[in-house]
Scaffold this active site. Sequence first.
Site, PDB file in Angstrom:
ATOM      1  CD  GLU A   1     147.963 131.936  49.914  1.00  0.00           C
ATOM      2  OE1 GLU A   1     146.761 131.688  49.690  1.00  0.00           O
ATOM      3  OE2 GLU A   1     148.589 131.492  50.903  1.00  0.00           O
TER       4      GLU A   1
ATOM      5  CE  LYS B   1     154.348 125.881  53.127  1.00  0.00           C
ATOM      6  NZ  LYS B   1     155.834 125.802  53.321  1.00  0.00           N
TER       7      LYS B   1
ATOM      8  CB  SER C   1     159.606 122.375  58.656  1.00  0.00           C
ATOM      9  OG  SER C   1     160.631 123.240  58.204  1.00  0.00           O
TER      10      SER C   1
END
Length: 402
Positions: A116, A94, A382
């Site tokens: 969010e 991310k 990930s």
Amino acid sequence: MSSYLKETPTRDGFFGDYGGAQLPPVLEPHFKAIAEAYDKISKSADYIRDLRYIRKHFQGRPTPVSHLKNLSEICGGAQIYAKREDLNHTGAHKLNHCMAEGLLAKHMGKTKLMAETGAGQHGVALATAAAYFGLECEIHMGEIDIAKEAPNVTRMKLLGAEVVPVGFGGRSLKEAVDSAFESYVPQADTALFAIGSVVGPHPFPKMVRDFQHIVGIEAREQFLEMTGDLPDMVAACVGGGSNAMGMFAGFIDDADVALYGVEPMGTSSKLGEHAATITFGEDGDIHGFRTMLLKDEAGEPAPVHTVASGLDYPGVGPEHAHLYRTGRANYTAANDKEALDAFYKLSRHEGIIPALESAHAVAFAMREAASNPGKSILINLSGRGDKDIDYVTETYGFSVDS
Ligand SMILES: *Cc1c(COP(=O)(O)O)cnc(C)c1O
């Protein structure tokens, strides 16, 4: 850049029938301004140089590709390799798009990043970017998630972010999105809304894909250098779809490389007990874009479940819906039990504790390996599993069989 990536999406953000931007009129000019700024900046030598510097000297890129020899041996058949996004700073992919979004905000003269967050992973990555760039940060999070994910709330606060609790409706991710958008409207001149995946209105699905493309670019080069060949299969877990799109983008023009998105099958194939959007969904609209959706009887986004909270979304990035319809990528699913089994096996046999999200891709590779002798499977790992160890061991002990 390759031909597919250059041509997709269209200028107004369509991947085939999917994507676009359905926005309230007050937000239209702001998203347009973001799209124009990104268009310009992505070609600017200054921006590209700054981003390269950050990736190398702050994030620790390139992350390696590891050959999972022990796991390959146990599964028998194919050789399994992993792109190690668990080694990216903050422990997941991310940060790749959050740092680029922070840099974009800086170039646009914004003073604040907003978003969010569900389990808090996106919030932590964005708060990290805000701290690095000296920007304010406002994160909206449902009260249920705040209680469940206390360590991530602490991290965000340590990094200087304001965490806004959302107390209406289901008090979770969907309400956090609504709350964050409402708060963004009066601040849109000075703040950048940074969406957490390849979802939302144009230009976010394209922008986040482009920012995650580095994962696929590095992985392709590293795999070629390690093996002298391209992988036969490339796989990644799909929640919103950003880590998968980053990986797929690196191989999209290699027609011989089969692409697999792995969705969470949760506890069963019954609506409400999984989050396998492409596997079971239909066309629809959510959060300002057209895509495939899991819908309830009233046609509203359905409740979803998976052991991996980062995959917990009833929609999916529009480009995945497009790649599914065109047949360029395949979509399949792994359930909670398979993901947990993969979580334990990767820990025990390779010394890598994966995020439960990433464990879905590991489960896919383990399942496919046996029936693909002599082939190679490259997965995107990930993220790392530190955030999951308490939950997993308290619920299931130290082995999936115990
Ligand atoms: C958030 C998250 C995901 C899911 O997001 P995508 O946009 O589908 O990639 C997957 N893995 C990890 C480790 C995450 O934190």
